[in-house]
Write a protein that holds these residues in place. Structure first.
Motif, PDB file in Angstrom:
ATOM      1  N   LEU A 104       0.855  -1.185   0.000  1.00 57.43           N
ATOM      2  CA  LEU A 104       0.000   0.000   0.000  1.00 57.43           C
ATOM      3  C   LEU A 104       0.890   1.232   0.000  1.00 57.43           C
ATOM      4  N   THR A 105       0.633   2.159  -0.908  1.00 57.64           N
ATOM      5  CA  THR A 105       1.393   3.394  -0.962  1.00 57.64           C
ATOM      6  C   THR A 105       0.867   4.366   0.090  1.00 57.64           C
ATOM      7  N   LYS A 106       1.531   5.508   0.216  1.00 60.52           N
ATOM      8  CA  LYS A 106       1.071   6.530   1.163  1.00 60.52           C
ATOM      9  C   LYS A 106      -0.325   7.024   0.809  1.00 60.52           C
ATOM     10  N   ALA A 107      -0.663   6.972  -0.491  1.00 62.72           N
ATOM     11  CA  ALA A 107      -1.992   7.393  -0.939  1.00 62.72           C
ATOM     12  C   ALA A 107      -3.017   6.268  -0.788  1.00 62.72           C
ATOM     13  N   ARG A 108      -2.615   5.177  -0.122  1.00 65.05           N
ATOM     14  CA  ARG A 108      -3.474   4.018   0.149  1.00 65.05           C
ATOM     15  C   ARG A 108      -3.893   3.295  -1.127  1.00 65.05           C
ATOM     16  N   LYS A 109      -3.032   3.332  -2.149  1.00 61.84           N
ATOM     17  CA  LYS A 109      -3.280   2.600  -3.388  1.00 61.84           C
ATOM     18  C   LYS A 109      -2.397   1.359  -3.399  1.00 61.84           C
ATOM     19  N   LYS A 110      -2.920   0.253  -3.941  1.00 57.70           N
ATOM     20  CA  LYS A 110      -2.134  -0.963  -4.049  1.00 57.70           C
ATOM     21  C   LYS A 110      -1.132  -0.820  -5.192  1.00 57.70           C
ATOM     22  N   GLU A 111       0.077  -1.275  -4.947  1.00 55.36           N
ATOM     23  CA  GLU A 111       1.132  -1.190  -5.935  1.00 55.36           C
ATOM     24  C   GLU A 111       1.925  -2.492  -5.918  1.00 55.36           C
ATOM     25  N   SER A 112       2.350  -2.943  -7.079  1.00 56.51           N
ATOM     26  CA  SER A 112       3.132  -4.161  -7.179  1.00 56.51           C
ATOM     27  C   SER A 112       4.482  -3.959  -6.497  1.00 56.51           C
ATOM     28  N   ASN A 113       4.946  -4.949  -5.762  1.00 58.96           N
ATOM     29  CA  ASN A 113       6.203  -4.869  -5.023  1.00 58.96           C
ATOM     30  C   ASN A 113       7.358  -5.352  -5.915  1.00 58.96           C
ATOM     31  N   LEU A 114       7.623  -4.591  -6.961  1.00 52.83           N
ATOM     32  CA  LEU A 114       8.690  -4.899  -7.910  1.00 52.83           C
ATOM     33  C   LEU A 114       9.504  -3.637  -8.148  1.00 52.83           C
ATOM     34  N   PRO A 115      10.729  -3.763  -8.660  1.00 58.00           N
ATOM     35  CA  PRO A 115      11.495  -2.559  -9.001  1.00 58.00           C
ATOM     36  C   PRO A 115      10.783  -1.763 -10.097  1.00 58.00           C
ATOM     37  N   THR A 116      10.905  -0.446 -10.038  1.00 54.02           N
ATOM     38  CA  THR A 116      10.307   0.406 -11.064  1.00 54.02           C
ATOM     39  C   THR A 116      11.159   0.365 -12.330  1.00 54.02           C
ATOM     40  N   ASP A 117      10.634   0.900 -13.415  1.00 51.03           N
ATOM     41  CA  ASP A 117      11.398   0.956 -14.661  1.00 51.03           C
ATOM     42  C   ASP A 117      12.675   1.778 -14.489  1.00 51.03           C
ATOM     43  N   ASP A 118      12.612   2.852 -13.688  1.00 53.24           N
ATOM     44  CA  ASP A 118      13.808   3.662 -13.433  1.00 53.24           C
ATOM     45  C   ASP A 118      14.877   2.856 -12.700  1.00 53.24           C
ATOM     46  N   GLN A 119      14.467   1.992 -11.779  1.00 51.17           N
ATOM     47  CA  GLN A 119      15.421   1.187 -11.031  1.00 51.17           C
ATOM     48  C   GLN A 119      16.039   0.089 -11.886  1.00 51.17           C
ATOM     49  N   LEU A 120      15.372  -0.308 -12.949  1.00 56.73           N
ATOM     50  CA  LEU A 120      15.890  -1.342 -13.846  1.00 56.73           C
ATOM     51  C   LEU A 120      16.682  -0.762 -15.018  1.00 56.73           C
ATOM     52  N   ASP A 121      16.697   0.563 -15.170  1.00 50.16           N
ATOM     53  CA  ASP A 121      17.397   1.218 -16.274  1.00 50.16           C
ATOM     54  C   ASP A 121      18.905   1.162 -16.019  1.00 50.16           C
ATOM     55  N   SER A 122      19.653   0.473 -16.887  1.00 50.63           N
ATOM     56  CA  SER A 122      21.095   0.287 -16.684  1.00 50.63           C
ATOM     57  C   SER A 122      21.940   1.315 -17.419  1.00 50.63           C
ATOM     58  N   ARG A 123      21.319   2.333 -18.019  1.00 47.29           N
ATOM     59  CA  ARG A 123      22.095   3.382 -18.696  1.00 47.29           C
ATOM     60  C   ARG A 123      22.759   4.295 -17.671  1.00 47.29           C
ATOM     61  N   SER A 124      23.906   4.849 -18.043  1.00 51.60           N
ATOM     62  CA  SER A 124      24.622   5.740 -17.130  1.00 51.60           C
ATOM     63  C   SER A 124      23.939   7.109 -17.091  1.00 51.60           C
ATOM     64  N   ASP A 125      24.097   7.789 -15.949  1.00 52.81           N
ATOM     65  CA  ASP A 125      23.516   9.122 -15.813  1.00 52.81           C
ATOM     66  C   ASP A 125      24.470  10.165 -16.402  1.00 52.81           C
ATOM     67  N   ALA A 126      24.182  11.448 -16.189  1.00 50.38           N
ATOM     68  CA  ALA A 126      24.976  12.530 -16.773  1.00 50.38           C
ATOM     69  C   ALA A 126      26.424  12.516 -16.290  1.00 50.38           C
ATOM     70  N   ARG A 127      26.664  12.012 -15.074  1.00 55.94           N
ATOM     71  CA  ARG A 127      28.024  11.970 -14.541  1.00 55.94           C
ATOM     72  C   ARG A 127      28.714  10.635 -14.807  1.00 55.94           C
ATOM     73  N   GLY A 128      28.048   9.746 -15.529  1.00 54.05           N
ATOM     74  CA  GLY A 128      28.658   8.456 -15.863  1.00 54.05           C
ATOM     75  C   GLY A 128      28.389   7.355 -14.855  1.00 54.05           C
ATOM     76  N   GLY A 129      27.633   7.646 -13.808  1.00 52.61           N
ATOM     77  CA  GLY A 129      27.317   6.646 -12.790  1.00 52.61           C
ATOM     78  C   GLY A 129      26.176   5.737 -13.228  1.00 52.61           C
ATOM     79  N   VAL A 130      26.250   4.489 -12.813  1.00 46.79           N
ATOM     80  CA  VAL A 130      25.202   3.525 -13.138  1.00 46.79           C
ATOM     81  C   VAL A 130      24.687   2.949 -11.819  1.00 46.79           C
ATOM     82  N   ASP A 131      23.382   3.062 -11.597  1.00 45.61           N
ATOM     83  CA  ASP A 131      22.769   2.586 -10.359  1.00 45.61           C
ATOM     84  C   ASP A 131      21.453   1.915 -10.722  1.00 45.61           C
ATOM     85  N   TYR A 132      21.437   0.580 -10.703  1.00 44.20           N
ATOM     86  CA  TYR A 132      20.224  -0.137 -11.085  1.00 44.20           C
ATOM     87  C   TYR A 132      20.182  -1.507 -10.430  1.00 44.20           C
TER      88      TYR A 132
END
Length: 79
Positions: free
Chosen positions: A19-47
Protein backbone atom coordinates in the motif's frame (compact mmCIF):
# COMPACT_ATOMS: atom_id res chain seq x y z
CA UNK A 1 29.59 -26.62 11.12
CA UNK A 2 25.88 -26.08 10.67
CA UNK A 3 24.02 -28.15 8.05
CA UNK A 4 23.42 -26.43 4.72
CA UNK A 5 19.85 -25.84 3.57
CA UNK A 6 19.05 -23.73 0.51
CA UNK A 7 17.18 -20.52 1.31
CA UNK A 8 15.26 -18.88 -1.53
CA UNK A 9 14.00 -15.35 -0.95
CA UNK A 10 11.84 -13.90 -3.67
CA UNK A 11 10.80 -10.64 -2.01
CA UNK A 12 12.39 -8.65 0.76
CA UNK A 13 9.23 -8.52 2.85
CA UNK A 14 7.28 -11.46 1.44
CA UNK A 15 4.47 -9.35 -0.01
CA UNK A 16 3.60 -9.22 -3.70
CA UNK A 17 1.65 -5.97 -3.28
CA UNK A 18 2.14 -2.98 -0.99
CA UNK A 19 0.00 0.00 0.00
CA UNK A 20 1.39 3.39 -0.96
CA UNK A 21 1.07 6.53 1.16
CA UNK A 22 -1.99 7.39 -0.94
CA UNK A 23 -3.47 4.02 0.15
CA UNK A 24 -3.28 2.60 -3.39
CA UNK A 25 -2.13 -0.96 -4.05
CA UNK A 26 1.13 -1.19 -5.94
CA UNK A 27 3.13 -4.16 -7.18
CA UNK A 28 6.20 -4.87 -5.02
CA UNK A 29 8.69 -4.90 -7.91
CA UNK A 30 11.49 -2.56 -9.00
CA UNK A 31 10.31 0.41 -11.06
CA UNK A 32 11.40 0.96 -14.66
CA UNK A 33 13.81 3.66 -13.43
CA UNK A 34 15.42 1.19 -11.03
CA UNK A 35 15.89 -1.34 -13.85
CA UNK A 36 17.40 1.22 -16.27
CA UNK A 37 21.09 0.29 -16.68
CA UNK A 38 22.09 3.38 -18.70
CA UNK A 39 24.62 5.74 -17.13
CA UNK A 40 23.52 9.12 -15.81
CA UNK A 41 24.98 12.53 -16.77
CA UNK A 42 28.02 11.97 -14.54
CA UNK A 43 28.66 8.46 -15.86
CA UNK A 44 27.32 6.65 -12.79
CA UNK A 45 25.20 3.52 -13.14
CA UNK A 46 22.77 2.59 -10.36
CA UNK A 47 20.22 -0.14 -11.08
CA UNK A 48 18.77 -3.43 -9.88
CA UNK A 49 20.05 -6.54 -11.61
CA UNK A 50 18.59 -10.00 -11.15
CA UNK A 51 21.31 -12.43 -10.10
CA UNK A 52 21.76 -15.78 -11.74
CA UNK A 53 21.41 -18.87 -9.56
CA UNK A 54 24.83 -19.84 -8.21
CA UNK A 55 26.33 -16.37 -8.75
CA UNK A 56 28.88 -15.56 -6.02
CA UNK A 57 26.88 -12.55 -4.79
CA UNK A 58 23.66 -14.60 -4.72
CA UNK A 59 25.32 -17.34 -2.66
CA UNK A 60 26.80 -14.73 -0.31
CA UNK A 61 23.38 -13.10 0.23
CA UNK A 62 21.77 -16.47 0.95
CA UNK A 63 24.56 -17.25 3.41
CA UNK A 64 24.02 -13.92 5.21
CA UNK A 65 20.23 -14.32 5.28
CA UNK A 66 20.56 -17.89 6.55
CA UNK A 67 22.89 -16.74 9.31
CA UNK A 68 20.46 -14.04 10.39
CA UNK A 69 17.56 -16.50 10.26
CA UNK A 70 19.30 -19.15 12.36
CA UNK A 71 20.36 -16.46 14.84
CA UNK A 72 16.72 -15.36 15.22
CA UNK A 73 15.07 -18.79 15.43
CA UNK A 74 17.88 -21.00 16.62
CA UNK A 75 18.86 -19.28 19.81
CA UNK A 76 21.68 -20.98 21.74
CA UNK A 77 21.22 -24.32 19.94
CA UNK A 78 22.84 -22.83 16.79
CA UNK A 79 25.50 -20.26 17.75
Amino acid sequence: MAPYFPLYVLRSDGKSEILTKARKKESNLPTDDQLDSRSDARGGVDYFKELESGDAKEVDWRRKLGGMLIHEIGGQAHP
